[in-house]
Motif scaffolding. Structure first.
Motif, PDB file in Angstrom:
ATOM      1  N   ALA A  24       0.831  -1.205   0.000  1.00  0.00           N
ATOM      2  CA  ALA A  24       0.000   0.000   0.000  1.00  0.00           C
ATOM      3  C   ALA A  24       0.863   1.252   0.000  1.00  0.00           C
ATOM      4  CB  ALA A  24      -0.927   0.016   1.209  1.00  0.00           C
ATOM      5  N   ILE A  25       0.519   2.183  -0.873  1.00  0.00           N
ATOM      6  CA  ILE A  25       1.187   3.491  -0.892  1.00  0.00           C
ATOM      7  C   ILE A  25       0.290   4.482  -0.169  1.00  0.00           C
ATOM      8  CG2 ILE A  25       1.851   5.427  -2.376  1.00  0.00           C
ATOM      9  CD1 ILE A  25       2.903   3.446  -4.385  1.00  0.00           C
ATOM     10  N   ILE A  26       0.874   5.183   0.778  1.00  0.00           N
ATOM     11  CA  ILE A  26       0.121   6.131   1.588  1.00  0.00           C
ATOM     12  C   ILE A  26       0.880   7.443   1.657  1.00  0.00           C
ATOM     13  CG2 ILE A  26       1.167   5.515   3.819  1.00  0.00           C
ATOM     14  CD1 ILE A  26      -1.711   5.639   4.982  1.00  0.00           C
ATOM     15  N   LYS A  27       0.147   8.547   1.792  1.00  0.00           N
ATOM     16  CA  LYS A  27       0.776   9.868   1.929  1.00  0.00           C
ATOM     17  C   LYS A  27       1.548   9.907   3.235  1.00  0.00           C
ATOM     18  CE  LYS A  27       1.445  14.286   0.978  1.00  0.00           C
ATOM     19  NZ  LYS A  27       2.455  14.541   2.033  1.00  0.00           N
ATOM     20  N   SER A  28       2.827  10.216   3.148  1.00  0.00           N
ATOM     21  CA  SER A  28       3.691  10.205   4.327  1.00  0.00           C
ATOM     22  C   SER A  28       3.286  11.275   5.338  1.00  0.00           C
ATOM     23  CB  SER A  28       5.152  10.402   3.915  1.00  0.00           C
ATOM     24  OG  SER A  28       5.308  11.627   3.223  1.00  0.00           O
ATOM     25  N   ARG A  29       3.531  10.961   6.596  1.00  0.00           N
ATOM     26  CA  ARG A  29       3.280  11.883   7.711  1.00  0.00           C
ATOM     27  C   ARG A  29       4.532  11.949   8.573  1.00  0.00           C
ATOM     28  NH1 ARG A  29      -2.374  12.201   9.772  1.00  0.00           N
ATOM     29  NH2 ARG A  29      -1.349  12.484  11.776  1.00  0.00           N
ATOM     30  N   THR A  30       4.774  13.111   9.164  1.00  0.00           N
ATOM     31  CA  THR A  30       5.960  13.261  10.009  1.00  0.00           C
ATOM     32  C   THR A  30       5.855  12.417  11.269  1.00  0.00           C
ATOM     33  OG1 THR A  30       4.964  15.243  10.993  1.00  0.00           O
ATOM     34  CG2 THR A  30       6.501  15.575   9.161  1.00  0.00           C
ATOM     35  N   ASP A  31       4.611  12.172  11.752  1.00  0.00           N
ATOM     36  CA  ASP A  31       4.446  11.403  12.978  1.00  0.00           C
ATOM     37  C   ASP A  31       4.267   9.902  12.722  1.00  0.00           C
ATOM     38  OD1 ASP A  31       1.908  11.279  11.942  1.00  0.00           O
ATOM     39  OD2 ASP A  31       0.922  12.304  13.610  1.00  0.00           O
ATOM     40  N   SER A  32       4.240   9.504  11.439  1.00  0.00           N
ATOM     41  CA  SER A  32       4.082   8.092  11.053  1.00  0.00           C
ATOM     42  C   SER A  32       2.832   7.453  11.644  1.00  0.00           C
ATOM     43  CB  SER A  32       5.314   7.262  11.471  1.00  0.00           C
ATOM     44  OG  SER A  32       6.473   7.738  10.820  1.00  0.00           O
ATOM     45  N   ASN A  33       1.813   8.265  11.917  1.00  0.00           N
ATOM     46  CA  ASN A  33       0.549   7.745  12.461  1.00  0.00           C
ATOM     47  C   ASN A  33      -0.426   7.541  11.309  1.00  0.00           C
ATOM     48  OD1 ASN A  33      -1.658   7.032  13.951  1.00  0.00           O
ATOM     49  ND2 ASN A  33      -2.005   9.064  14.819  1.00  0.00           N
ATOM     50  N   TYR A  34      -0.536   6.303  10.836  1.00  0.00           N
ATOM     51  CA  TYR A  34      -1.325   6.020   9.637  1.00  0.00           C
ATOM     52  C   TYR A  34      -2.657   5.329   9.929  1.00  0.00           C
ATOM     53  CZ  TYR A  34       3.120   7.114   7.456  1.00  0.00           C
ATOM     54  OH  TYR A  34       4.278   7.753   7.075  1.00  0.00           O
ATOM     55  N   GLN A  35      -2.895   4.995  11.173  1.00  0.00           N
ATOM     56  CA  GLN A  35      -4.122   4.275  11.489  1.00  0.00           C
ATOM     57  C   GLN A  35      -5.348   5.127  11.162  1.00  0.00           C
ATOM     58  OE1 GLN A  35      -3.996   2.229  15.183  1.00  0.00           O
ATOM     59  NE2 GLN A  35      -6.115   1.523  15.107  1.00  0.00           N
ATOM     60  N   GLY A  36      -6.295   4.522  10.451  1.00  0.00           N
ATOM     61  CA  GLY A  36      -7.509   5.228  10.068  1.00  0.00           C
ATOM     62  C   GLY A  36      -7.409   5.943   8.733  1.00  0.00           C
ATOM     63  N   MET A  37      -6.204   6.043   8.182  1.00  0.00           N
ATOM     64  CA  MET A  37      -6.032   6.705   6.891  1.00  0.00           C
ATOM     65  C   MET A  37      -6.371   5.754   5.750  1.00  0.00           C
ATOM     66  SD  MET A  37      -2.553   9.002   7.211  1.00  0.00           S
ATOM     67  CE  MET A  37      -2.677   9.507   5.488  1.00  0.00           C
ATOM     68  N   MET A  38      -6.766   6.338   4.634  1.00  0.00           N
ATOM     69  CA  MET A  38      -7.002   5.565   3.421  1.00  0.00           C
ATOM     70  C   MET A  38      -5.724   5.573   2.589  1.00  0.00           C
ATOM     71  SD  MET A  38      -9.643   3.837   2.389  1.00  0.00           S
ATOM     72  CE  MET A  38     -11.081   4.650   3.096  1.00  0.00           C
ATOM     73  N   ALA A  39      -5.428   4.435   2.000  1.00  0.00           N
ATOM     74  CA  ALA A  39      -4.259   4.291   1.131  1.00  0.00           C
ATOM     75  C   ALA A  39      -4.707   3.607  -0.156  1.00  0.00           C
ATOM     76  CB  ALA A  39      -3.174   3.475   1.826  1.00  0.00           C
ATOM     77  N   THR A  40      -3.796   3.497  -1.109  1.00  0.00           N
ATOM     78  CA  THR A  40      -4.067   2.762  -2.346  1.00  0.00           C
ATOM     79  C   THR A  40      -3.099   1.594  -2.426  1.00  0.00           C
ATOM     80  OG1 THR A  40      -4.881   4.712  -3.522  1.00  0.00           O
ATOM     81  CG2 THR A  40      -4.077   2.891  -4.860  1.00  0.00           C
ATOM     82  N   TYR A  41      -3.653   0.387  -2.493  1.00  0.00           N
ATOM     83  CA  TYR A  41      -2.764  -0.771  -2.624  1.00  0.00           C
ATOM     84  C   TYR A  41      -2.447  -0.975  -4.098  1.00  0.00           C
ATOM     85  CZ  TYR A  41      -7.008  -3.605  -3.528  1.00  0.00           C
ATOM     86  OH  TYR A  41      -8.182  -4.115  -4.030  1.00  0.00           O
ATOM     87  N   VAL A  42      -1.216  -1.354  -4.359  1.00  0.00           N
ATOM     88  CA  VAL A  42      -0.703  -1.355  -5.733  1.00  0.00           C
ATOM     89  C   VAL A  42      -0.097  -2.701  -6.102  1.00  0.00           C
ATOM     90  CG1 VAL A  42      -0.194   1.117  -5.560  1.00  0.00           C
ATOM     91  CG2 VAL A  42       1.627  -0.537  -5.108  1.00  0.00           C
TER      92      VAL A  42
END
Length: 202
Positions: free
Chosen positions: A46-64
């Protein structure tokens, strides 16, 4: 939604949409391992928009999926990936190599929803962009897809100059009509105007 077990997460400074393609140069050992496995097994990451805090839970991503790949003399891989669909990130952890692994929920594709007349100007905008930049797409396929609100919202998110924040909001939004509304408002906020007589954006 359909739950699957664990999927590797690749944070990048980009918001990728389903069916979008992007070329990447992979050189970090953790991601080389991830990509090599995806190539070998035909698996996804999955490619996800990076965050400085690396907190990705609950975010939508696109699996490739990896479409093509090529090695170079420096041990890097040049790959082309294509978005296969959306997924929601659940609990995640980092393995011993620093690779983020997450439990994800695959968002199943919806039945086709026709583009409302209000947003026909967005169809014309995308057609104009494709024509202007000589985008090499299957025209017959596009003519069929242009009136699919889901497909149209992703292609506009891909090519229109919108902020990453708005693009992520579009990716997070379930209803394709709501996505088109956000794109429509975002385009007007950028200074474009509607020619009401021809229902086109200028």
């Amino acid at each position: 939604m359909k739950e699957i077990n664990i999927m590797p997460i690749f944070p990048l400074n980009v918001v990728l949409f389903p069916e979008s393609k992007v070329s990447l140069r992979v050189f970090e050992p953790r991601y080389l391992k991830m990509v090599s496995l995806a190539i070998k097994d035909g698996s996804y990451f999955a490619i996800i928009k990076s965050r400085t805090d690396s907190n990705y839970q609950g975010m939508m991503a696109t699996y490739v999926k990896v479409v093509s790949w090529e090695g170079d003399d420096h041990g890097s891989l040049k790959i082309l990936v294509e978005g296969a669909g959306r997924c929601s990130i659940g609990q995640y952890y980092f393995d011993e190599d620093g690779l983020c692994l997450a439990k994800v929920l695959i968002v199943e594709s919806q039945d086709t929803i026709q583009v409302p007349e209000k947003f026909h100007c967005l169809i014309r905008l995308l057609e104009d962009i494709y024509e202007k930049f000589n985008v090499n797409h299957d025209k017959e396929h596009n003519l069929y897809q242009m009136n699919d609100a889901d497909w149209l919202s992703y292609r506009l998110g891909e090519v229109v100059n919108l902020s990453d924040k708005l693009k992520q909001d579009i990716l997070q939004t379930k209803d394709p009509i709501d996505r088109l509304e956000k794109i429509y408002d975002g385009i007007f906020a950028s200074g474009m105007k509607l020619d009401e007589e021809n229902n086109t954006l200028q």
